[in-house]
Write a protein that holds these residues in place. Structure first.
Motif, PDB file in Angstrom:
ATOM      1  N   PHE A 280     -12.943  -8.887  26.329  1.00 43.99           N
ATOM      2  CA  PHE A 280     -11.500  -9.127  26.425  1.00 43.99           C
ATOM      3  C   PHE A 280     -11.245 -10.213  27.472  1.00 43.99           C
ATOM      4  N   TYR A 281     -10.031 -10.747  27.421  1.00 40.20           N
ATOM      5  CA  TYR A 281      -9.587 -11.691  28.463  1.00 40.20           C
ATOM      6  C   TYR A 281      -8.396 -11.069  29.169  1.00 40.20           C
ATOM      7  N   LEU A 282      -8.486 -11.026  30.494  1.00 43.12           N
ATOM      8  CA  LEU A 282      -7.434 -10.421  31.299  1.00 43.12           C
ATOM      9  C   LEU A 282      -6.482 -11.487  31.832  1.00 43.12           C
ATOM     10  N   SER A 283      -5.203 -11.242  31.675  1.00 45.11           N
ATOM     11  CA  SER A 283      -4.178 -12.057  32.320  1.00 45.11           C
ATOM     12  C   SER A 283      -3.040 -11.119  32.693  1.00 45.11           C
ATOM     13  N   LYS A 284      -2.033 -11.596  33.349  1.00 47.81           N
ATOM     14  CA  LYS A 284      -0.968 -10.726  33.829  1.00 47.81           C
ATOM     15  C   LYS A 284      -0.302  -9.999  32.671  1.00 47.81           C
ATOM     16  N   GLY A 285      -0.378  -8.672  32.698  1.00 47.92           N
ATOM     17  CA  GLY A 285       0.254  -7.866  31.661  1.00 47.92           C
ATOM     18  C   GLY A 285      -0.442  -7.902  30.324  1.00 47.92           C
ATOM     19  N   SER A 286      -1.683  -8.393  30.279  1.00 48.94           N
ATOM     20  CA  SER A 286      -2.351  -8.542  28.993  1.00 48.94           C
ATOM     21  C   SER A 286      -3.857  -8.332  29.116  1.00 48.94           C
ATOM     22  N   ARG A 287      -4.427  -7.682  28.126  1.00 49.62           N
ATOM     23  CA  ARG A 287      -5.872  -7.576  27.943  1.00 49.62           C
ATOM     24  C   ARG A 287      -6.126  -7.707  26.446  1.00 49.62           C
ATOM     25  N   GLU A 288      -6.505  -8.907  26.032  1.00 50.92           N
ATOM     26  CA  GLU A 288      -6.612  -9.209  24.606  1.00 50.92           C
ATOM     27  C   GLU A 288      -8.040  -9.639  24.260  1.00 50.92           C
ATOM     28  N   ARG A 289      -8.425  -9.419  23.002  1.00 47.74           N
ATOM     29  CA  ARG A 289      -9.764  -9.746  22.533  1.00 47.74           C
ATOM     30  C   ARG A 289     -10.019 -11.248  22.519  1.00 47.74           C
ATOM     31  N   ILE A 290     -11.248 -11.619  22.842  1.00 46.10           N
ATOM     32  CA  ILE A 290     -11.704 -12.997  22.657  1.00 46.10           C
ATOM     33  C   ILE A 290     -12.315 -13.088  21.264  1.00 46.10           C
ATOM     34  N   ILE A 291     -11.875 -14.072  20.495  1.00 53.37           N
ATOM     35  CA  ILE A 291     -12.377 -14.246  19.134  1.00 53.37           C
ATOM     36  C   ILE A 291     -12.862 -15.684  18.955  1.00 53.37           C
ATOM     37  N   GLU A 292     -13.799 -15.862  18.038  1.00 58.65           N
ATOM     38  CA  GLU A 292     -14.267 -17.205  17.710  1.00 58.65           C
ATOM     39  C   GLU A 292     -13.498 -17.683  16.483  1.00 58.65           C
ATOM     40  N   LYS A 293     -12.964 -18.895  16.571  1.00 54.37           N
ATOM     41  CA  LYS A 293     -12.121 -19.397  15.500  1.00 54.37           C
ATOM     42  C   LYS A 293     -12.317 -20.901  15.344  1.00 54.37           C
ATOM     43  N   ASN A 294     -12.831 -21.312  14.190  1.00 55.04           N
ATOM     44  CA  ASN A 294     -13.000 -22.743  13.884  1.00 55.04           C
ATOM     45  C   ASN A 294     -13.800 -23.471  14.976  1.00 55.04           C
ATOM     46  N   ASP A 295     -14.976 -22.925  15.291  1.00 52.05           N
ATOM     47  CA  ASP A 295     -15.864 -23.520  16.300  1.00 52.05           C
ATOM     48  C   ASP A 295     -15.247 -23.552  17.686  1.00 52.05           C
ATOM     49  N   SER A 296     -14.195 -22.779  17.898  1.00 50.64           N
ATOM     50  CA  SER A 296     -13.569 -22.663  19.217  1.00 50.64           C
ATOM     51  C   SER A 296     -13.450 -21.183  19.568  1.00 50.64           C
ATOM     52  N   TYR A 297     -13.037 -20.928  20.787  1.00 45.59           N
ATOM     53  CA  TYR A 297     -12.806 -19.560  21.243  1.00 45.59           C
ATOM     54  C   TYR A 297     -11.329 -19.404  21.574  1.00 45.59           C
ATOM     55  N   ALA A 298     -10.765 -18.262  21.192  1.00 45.10           N
ATOM     56  CA  ALA A 298      -9.339 -18.043  21.426  1.00 45.10           C
ATOM     57  C   ALA A 298      -9.123 -16.628  21.935  1.00 45.10           C
ATOM     58  N   VAL A 299      -7.980 -16.429  22.579  1.00 43.97           N
ATOM     59  CA  VAL A 299      -7.561 -15.099  23.002  1.00 43.97           C
ATOM     60  C   VAL A 299      -6.552 -14.594  21.983  1.00 43.97           C
ATOM     61  N   ASN A 300      -6.888 -13.488  21.347  1.00 41.23           N
ATOM     62  CA  ASN A 300      -6.053 -12.943  20.280  1.00 41.23           C
ATOM     63  C   ASN A 300      -4.610 -12.742  20.742  1.00 41.23           C
ATOM     64  N   ASN A 301      -3.658 -13.055  19.873  1.00 40.78           N
ATOM     65  CA  ASN A 301      -2.223 -12.876  20.131  1.00 40.78           C
ATOM     66  C   ASN A 301      -1.694 -13.741  21.273  1.00 40.78           C
ATOM     67  N   THR A 302      -2.406 -14.825  21.613  1.00 41.41           N
ATOM     68  CA  THR A 302      -1.928 -15.756  22.642  1.00 41.41           C
ATOM     69  C   THR A 302      -2.152 -17.189  22.149  1.00 41.41           C
ATOM     70  N   GLU A 303      -1.703 -18.136  22.970  1.00 38.10           N
ATOM     71  CA  GLU A 303      -1.913 -19.560  22.661  1.00 38.10           C
ATOM     72  C   GLU A 303      -3.185 -20.100  23.319  1.00 38.10           C
ATOM     73  N   ILE A 304      -3.919 -19.228  24.027  1.00 38.79           N
ATOM     74  CA  ILE A 304      -5.094 -19.683  24.777  1.00 38.79           C
ATOM     75  C   ILE A 304      -6.237 -20.009  23.816  1.00 38.79           C
ATOM     76  N   ILE A 305      -6.816 -21.199  23.990  1.00 37.18           N
ATOM     77  CA  ILE A 305      -7.940 -21.614  23.155  1.00 37.18           C
ATOM     78  C   ILE A 305      -8.875 -22.493  23.977  1.00 37.18           C
ATOM     79  N   TRP A 306     -10.184 -22.364  23.744  1.00 33.90           N
ATOM     80  CA  TRP A 306     -11.167 -23.154  24.484  1.00 33.90           C
ATOM     81  C   TRP A 306     -12.209 -23.730  23.518  1.00 33.90           C
ATOM     82  N   SER A 307     -12.813 -24.825  23.937  1.00 33.94           N
ATOM     83  CA  SER A 307     -14.061 -25.264  23.317  1.00 33.94           C
ATOM     84  C   SER A 307     -15.196 -24.435  23.907  1.00 33.94           C
ATOM     85  N   LYS A 308     -16.400 -24.573  23.369  1.00 36.41           N
ATOM     86  CA  LYS A 308     -17.535 -23.821  23.898  1.00 36.41           C
ATOM     87  C   LYS A 308     -17.767 -24.147  25.375  1.00 36.41           C
ATOM     88  N   ASN A 309     -17.765 -25.420  25.725  1.00 39.84           N
ATOM     89  CA  ASN A 309     -17.993 -25.818  27.118  1.00 39.84           C
ATOM     90  C   ASN A 309     -16.878 -25.310  28.025  1.00 39.84           C
TER      91      ASN A 309
END
Length: 534
Positions: A280-309
């Motif tokens: 999971f990824y922790l932020s204020k008031g939130s603990r949401e799953r990390i998912i892999e999406k289109n060769d990127s990583y995202a936090v479910n139900n949020t706008e947060i997205i990362w590349s692998k690096n």
């Protein structure tokens, strides 16, 4: 304190999965390393000592010293924290959610099981030291599972906005819960002690983790219990390599999924299914799953997205923002603690038994798994009533309709058992079949139909006679029903519903010492206790 022990399977309250584990059925031996026998701990000691780095001990000790900085605790607990720096010191760990005012009684039984296991190990292996640890599930986000406790059949509930890891929830609103609790428990020395415990824990601490630590420390610090909050940056730094592999290789999924499949094939219910990424990824008031999406990583139900690096950089810089789920939390525990044995309930051990291959893949010793003590506590009055009704402890575990039917059959002055009549009827029809075989098939079928009809008729008559005797013995049936409902609230195990405060009101400061004296975690059987009122 009189005690009685009953095999877990005979209680009918435990799954076949756990009963098979306790009985060491061959079907499950591939899913654990060592069974919880005292002689098996020596090899576990050697494996953990060889694999657990001294650097991890230093970090653990420093974190605990900071977490205990403002806590008034026992000399034994302080000594245990100091001992954790030594390579000959090991932990026995149990974990639990931050249930309001401990939640159900088994919170106590888990911790007592850990403390008593430590005592047994110290006697057997005196050259080593052992520390009981309570792992607070501060990162859990299932608030609805922990925001209440049951008292005298009523639900005492804390209502507040939900969201994120529960450990950092502020304690606003618990003053109203305290008012309700205080009005329910009445007067007296024991009630006053409970009021003080609740008030000091929840009204004088700013968040749920601090409140729970205070409460557990007040109840158990004299026995050397060490309480850990693993939602900590320095501890999570130790876990970064394993979280990296989780993100890049999906390593827990690769090894737990096949193990779960094998358990399912053997007919066992799989407790937890792994996700592809178990973080999971922790932020204020939130603990949401990390998912892999289109060769990127995202936090479910949020706008947060990362590349692998980017996600690897985020993990390196802010490991405290990453939170293991139920599949990875056991590994996190074993990476940061010099642990030999995990003590849990049946549901917990069921998902631990999915993890052995995963542990082997990451080269961390798999701990010994020990089922916590389970207990039913009968009061002196209840024990006396059971004696008068001639109900044994084993009978008490029957389903209510079975218990009533069983007792009515036993005490009735009429024999409510038509087995003899059934046997006589079957013998009569044997002769009819001999005759029928000399005729045609339609007559044989007619004989069969008549036999079935008359046997069913006997069943109906037997049930009607039983029902009539229940009415005749209505007072006896009522007393049985009330008594079993007292000891098994809502037809469930007492330990799964009743809060410790109900027992504390009756037994006061004797409660925990009596439990400590009578609970043997290596016994492997269900315990029935009758505390003596003195």
């Amino acid at each position: 304190m009189p005690t009685n022990c009953i095999p877990f399977r005979d209680t009918n309250y435990f799954s076949a999965f756990i009963c098979d584990y306790l009985e060491q059925k061959p079907e499950l031996t591939a899913f654990y390393d060592r069974f919880p026998k005292i002689e098996n701990f020596k090899n576990q000691l050697d494996d953990k000592q060889e694999s657990f780095p001294l650097a991890h001990r230093e970090v653990l000790q420093n974190v605990l010293e900071i977490q205990y900085k403002n806590i008034n605790t026992s000399e034994l607990t302080q000594t245990n924290i100091s001992l954790l720096g030594n390579k000959t010191t090991f932990t026995i760990t149990t974990g639990h959610q931050l249930n309001l005012f401990t939640g159900p009684l088994y919170f106590l039984y888990k911790i007592i099981s850990a403390i008593n296991t430590v005592k047994i190990l110290k006697e057997k292996y005196p050259s080593y030291d052992f520390v009981p640890v309570y792992w607070m599930a501060t990162e859990d986000h299932d608030f609805e599972e922990i925001n209440y406790f049951n008292l005298f059949g009523k639900k005492i509930q804390w209502n507040r906005a939900d969201g994120g890891a529960v450990g950092i929830f502020d304690t606003d609103g618990l003053d109203k819960v305290f008012e309700i609790f205080s009005s329910e428990i009445g007067l007296g020395k024991n009630a006053d002690r409970l009021r003080l415990l609740f008030k000091e824990a929840y009204l004088k601490h700013t968040n749920l983790a601090e409140a729970t630590r205070y409460l557990a420390n007040e109840l158990f610090s004299s026995y050397g219990l060490v309480i850990i909050d693993a939602d900590n940056k320095e501890l999570k730094k130790l876990f970064v390599p394993y979280m990296e592999r989780e993100l890049l290789e999906k390593i827990s999924y690769q090894h737990v999924l096949p193990a779960s499949g094998k358990l399912h094939e053997k007919g066992y219910k799989v407790q937890v299914n792994p996700r592809e990424i178990n973080l999971f990824y922790l932020s204020k008031g939130s603990r949401e799953r990390i998912i892999e999406k289109n060769d990127s990583y995202a936090v479910n139900n949020t706008e947060i997205i990362w590349s692998k690096n980017d996600i690897l950089q985020e993990l390196s810089e802010f490991p405290e923002r990453f939170s293991p789920n139920v599949m990875m939390r056991p590994l996190y525990q074993e990476v940061i603690l010099p642990n030999l044995c995990y003590i849990g309930g049946g549901g917990e051990l069921a998902y631990w038994l999915e993890l052995k291959d995963y542990f082997e893949a990451v080269e961390i010793p798999f701990p010994i798994l020990l089922l916590r003590n389970s207990v039913v506590i009968k009061s002196d009055k209840q024990a006396e009533k059971l004696k008068k009704l001639k109900i044994t402890d084993r009978e008490l575990f029957l389903k209510q309709y079975e218990l009533i039917n069983h007792r009515v059959r036993k005490i009735s002055n009429i024999d409510i058992n038509f087995d003899e009549q059934r046997k006589h009827l079957i013998d009569q029809f044997k002769r009819m079949y001999e005759l029928a075989e000399q005729t045609e098939v339609t007559f044989i079928n007619a004989v069969k139909a008549q036999e079935v009809k008359q046997l069913k008729g006997l069943d109906v008559l037997e049930k009607r006679l039983l029902k009539a005797q229940k009415r005749k013995l209505g007072d006896h049936v009522k007393r049985i029903t009330i008594l079993q409902n007292e000891i098994f609230p809502n037809q469930s195990l007492q330990e799964r519903t009743t809060n410790f405060s109900e027992m504390y009101l009756e037994y006061g400061e004797r409660l925990i010492p009596e439990l400590m004296k009578n609970l043997n975690p290596l016994l492997g059987e269900f315990i029935v206790l009758t505390p003596e009122n003195t």
